[in-house]
Every structure is written in C-alpha cells, then in structure tokens.
Motif scaffolding. Structure first.
Motif, mmCIF file in Angstrom:
data_model
loop_
_atom_site.group_PDB
_atom_site.id
_atom_site.type_symbol
_atom_site.label_atom_id
_atom_site.label_comp_id
_atom_site.label_asym_id
_atom_site.label_seq_id
_atom_site.Cartn_x
_atom_site.Cartn_y
_atom_site.Cartn_z
ATOM 1 N N SER A 94 0.844 -1.191 0.000
ATOM 2 C CA SER A 94 0.000 0.000 0.000
ATOM 3 C C SER A 94 0.884 1.246 0.000
ATOM 4 O O SER A 94 2.029 1.205 0.432
ATOM 5 C CB SER A 94 -0.909 0.005 1.227
ATOM 6 N N GLU A 112 -3.685 3.291 5.130
ATOM 7 C CA GLU A 112 -4.429 2.926 3.921
ATOM 8 C C GLU A 112 -5.149 1.597 4.100
ATOM 9 O O GLU A 112 -6.307 1.447 3.706
ATOM 10 C CB GLU A 112 -3.491 2.844 2.727
ATOM 11 N N ILE A 113 -4.466 0.628 4.708
ATOM 12 C CA ILE A 113 -5.080 -0.691 4.906
ATOM 13 C C ILE A 113 -6.301 -0.580 5.812
ATOM 14 O O ILE A 113 -7.379 -1.085 5.503
ATOM 15 C CB ILE A 113 -4.054 -1.674 5.497
ATOM 16 N N ARG A 123 -9.563 1.124 4.445
ATOM 17 C CA ARG A 123 -10.505 0.382 3.604
ATOM 18 C C ARG A 123 -11.747 -0.016 4.395
ATOM 19 O O ARG A 123 -12.766 -0.372 3.801
ATOM 20 C CB ARG A 123 -9.809 -0.860 3.032
ATOM 21 N N ALA A 181 -5.093 -7.517 3.529
ATOM 22 C CA ALA A 181 -4.208 -6.762 2.642
ATOM 23 C C ALA A 181 -3.586 -7.662 1.578
ATOM 24 O O ALA A 181 -3.348 -7.227 0.439
ATOM 25 C CB ALA A 181 -3.116 -6.079 3.462
ATOM 26 N N HIS A 217 -10.466 -5.417 -2.923
ATOM 27 C CA HIS A 217 -10.416 -4.694 -1.657
ATOM 28 C C HIS A 217 -11.771 -4.065 -1.299
ATOM 29 O O HIS A 217 -11.852 -2.910 -0.877
ATOM 30 C CB HIS A 217 -9.326 -3.612 -1.695
#
Length: 445
Positions: free
Chosen positions: A62, A68-69, A72, A355, A363
């Motif tokens: 990422s 960022e992970i 989601r 991830a 995702h």
C-alpha cells in the motif's frame, strides 16, 4: 539497491523486533517442550516470525501503510485504530515495558535488586540515549543494522555456544500443553508474542529506508521489502531455535518459574559471574533497539498525523511519556496493557490477511467491514474479560466458538463477517462498480 544494504535493513528490522520477550518466550518453550522441542519450535517460528514479517511486507503493498489498509474499513476507523496501535506499542506500553525489562534483567542484578531510585536514574540515562539516536532516523540503518545488531549477535552467540557445554542430563518429558499437540502449542506461543502489531509500526521504517536508496517503483519496493524481510526471518528463526535449545538443555537441572530465570541460571552456569554481565548486555541491547525503533515510528506517524507537531517534538513527547510510565514498574504496566493488546491484536491480524488477499475481491470495503466488525466484537469481549468485566449475553455464544480455549475465538467470526461482506459486495453492483473504478484509478497513479 545493493545486497549489502538489503542485509543491513534486514538486520535493523531483526534488532527492532528482538526485545526481551522474544528472548524469554523461546527459552520457556524449550523448557516446557522437552523431547517435543522440534515440532514446538517450528510452530513458534511460523507465527513468531512469519506474522510480524508478513505485516511488514503487507505495508509495502500500500502507498500509505497501515492507514491505507485500515482506511478500507473507514477513514475514521483508520485514524482511531492506527493511533491506538502506535500509542499501545509506543509510550503507553511497549517502550516502558522494554525499558523495565532492561532494568530488571540487565541492571538490577548488578545493583543488589529492584530499587525505585535506581530505576529512575537508569531510565533517565536510557531514554536520553534513545532520544539522541532517534533524532536522526535516516542514520538508523547504520546505527542499529551495522553497529548494535552485531553486538546483539555476539551476546546471543556467546549464550548459545555456552549451551553446548552445559551438562547433558537428557531431555525432560514434555509439559502438559506440549505433550499431545506440540506443534500447535508452539504455534499459539508465537502468536502471543504480539509482534505483528509492532510489524505494522516498524514497516514504515523499513519502507522509508528502502526508498532512501532510490527505490520508488511499487513492485520494486515490495520486492526489496521481501528480501529484507527474508533476512530478518532467517536470523530470527536461528536465534529462536538457539535460545529454545538452551531451554531444553537447562530444563533437567531445575524447576524454573519463567524463561528469564532459566536464562539467568544458564548464563551463570556457563560463565559464572561473567554470565550475568553477558545476559544483562543481551537484554539491554535487545530492549534498547526495540525502544529506538518504536520511538522513531511514533515520531514519523504522529508528525504526519498532527501537522502542528514536527518529528523532533513528537519524539520528545514520546520519550518523556515513556520515562514517566516506565517508573510505574513492570507489573503495573502489564496489568493495564494486556486488555488493550488483547483487543488490538486479532484486528491487526485480520487486516494484514485482508491486505494480501484483497486483490481477489478488489479490496471491497464490505468484506473489510464485515471481517473487522465481527472480529472487533469478539476481541472487545475478550479484552473486557481480562479486566474481569463479564457480558453475560455474549459469554454463552463465545464459549461455543472453536479455538476459544487458546485465545483464537475470533477466527470463525472473522471468516463469517468476510463472507457476509463478500455477499453484500456481489449484491450491490453499482457500489461494486464505483469501487472497481476507484481501485483502478489508485493503481494507475
């Protein structure tokens, strides 16, 4: 990126992972597993090494790391959850715990036992040096990877080599939990090291160190992270196996209440009074490198999250907070931290797994939300249980779940939540289309 630099980054990551707990857990495993040591240590390495290194590699997939992970699931969740992780493994628990262990195993034996005034002086010196080294994170690879890690290796090598000369009384019969399922028991012990949480923090340092070598392409970044992670995994595995073997060799000579007591006895048996100094150096270096790594990662994260604070200001706050909490003592720190870590760790594992497999469902936020929501309910319940706060309506349900007796009750709910999210994702084509377009756009940048 030169291979020598990759190795240095791998050594740096090893040193940051390798705290006092990572020294004591394998020794306890060797002591308890006895004749079943081999399958037990293999299980331990799979989770004690595999999960943390996997977490670091997941971050390289990422562009904005853990934020960022977790984003989601939802942006607000990302800010809250990631901040809690950094605070937990940083100034509120991880750093003070490491400093306390360094004092209790490295300094207290030389000063006649535990003493609050001596702890304060020790922690003041300890955190002053941590702060000075953490001020320049760009030199962290050189300081830790090329200087402190070799010293750590020499201390571990001395302890492991000395074990070859320990009196051989044969292996003891395995303890209760290592008798019938040694591999799975070792697997769970490795999971309980909780290094996967630290992996989400340390990954930032690793990725930044690689980027500073001119690696900017996403695929190349991931490839170099995997190489550095492989170095870390090999070294950690060898070290865990060596320390675990010390536990096996020492087990017949006495009944030790903990891995730290076993190692203290082993060091004294092998090297006499010098053994206390060797073990003290090993523990202090292990804890010190971990504290430096955690201080730097907290500085990098919160200086980006809070624009009014620069990096130097953040690490100043982190070291002062850590200094204060360290002087509460190890027992108090563990008492208030375990419920928090019990809550955070399962969610961390679920996010790391998602991830890696997220590309298979683009995702989808529904999958992330379902898996994380169900996991959160169970991990929150277990965290409250540690605080002896019972939620009766949930108790009967949780007790029916598989793996509940070994702290993995969240596994089936996480899977169920992910499947439910996938179903919703399929049944909402318009949302899925927007998600696919957004995903494709982000990958093209």
């Amino acid at each position: 990126m030169k291979n020598s630099r990759t190795i240095a980054v791998g050594f740096m990551l090893f040193a940051m992972f390798f705290g006092a707990g990572n020294l004591i857990y394998p020794a306890s495993l060797g002591m308890g597993a006895g004749e079943n040591y081999l399958p037990a240590i293999i299980g331990f390495i799979l989770t004690g090494v595999g999960l943390p290194v996997t977490a670091v590699i997941a971050l390289s997939l990422s562009k904005n790391g853990a934020t960022e992970i977790a984003g989601r699931v939802h942006p607000a969740f990302a800010v809250t959850f990631v901040s809690l992780i950094y605070l937990a493994i940083g100034p509120f628990f991880g750093i003070p715990r490491a400093a306390n262990v360094a004092y209790e195993m490295g300094t207290a034996p030389l000063t006649g036992g535990l003493s609050s005034p001596i702890l304060f002086v020790f922690s003041l010196i300890f955190f002053t040096i941590v702060f000075l080294i953490s001020r320049n994170p760009s030199k962290l690879v050189d300081i830790i990877g090329q200087w402190l890690t070799p010293l750590l290796f020499l201390s571990i090598a001395a302890l492991a080599a000395g074990s070859l000369f320990l009196p051989s009384s044969g292996s003891v019969a395995p303890g209760e939990k290592y008798g019938s399922t040694p591999f799975f028991s070792g697997f769970v012990e490795g999971y309980l090291t909780m290094d996967a949480i630290a992996g989400l923090a340390f990954g930032i340092i690793v990725i930044t160190s690689i980027q500073q070598q001119g690696v900017t392409d996403q695929k190349q970044l991931t490839r170099q992270t995997i190489k550095a992670g492989a170095v870390t995994a090999i070294v950690l595995s060898l070290v865990y196996a060596a320390i675990g073997w010390v536990g096996v060799k020492m087990a017949p000579s006495g009944d030790f209440a903990s891995g730290s007591l076993l190692l203290s006895s082993a060091a004294e048996t092998m090297f006499g009074s010098a053994g206390t100094i060797i073990l003290g150096l090993l523990v202090t270096l292990a804890c010190f490198t971990t504290c430096v790594g955690l201080t730097v990662t907290c500085g990098q994260y919160f200086s980006k999250r809070i624009p009014k604070l620069n990096y130097l200001q953040v690490i100043t706050i982190v070291t002062i907070l850590s200094l204060g909490i360290t002087n509460l003592g190890l027992n108090q720190i563990i008492k208030y931290s375990v419920p928090v870590l019990t809550f955070l760790y399962p969610i961390t594992i679920v996010l790391v797994i998602l991830a890696f497999i997220g590309k298979y469902f683009r995702h989808s936020r529904y999958v992330y939300r379902g898996a994380v929501a169900f996991t959160t309910v169970i991990s929150l319940y277990e965290g409250l249980q540690v605080l002896e706060i019972s939620i009766e309506p949930l108790t009967a349900f949780v007790e029916m779940l598989p793996f509940v007796t070994i702290g993995l009750a969240w596994v089936l709910p996480a899977l169920a939540g992910g499947v439910l999210g996938a179903i919703i994702h399929v049944l909402m084509p318009s949302s899925s289309k927007r998600r696919r377009e957004k995903y494709a756009l982000s990958r093209s940048k």
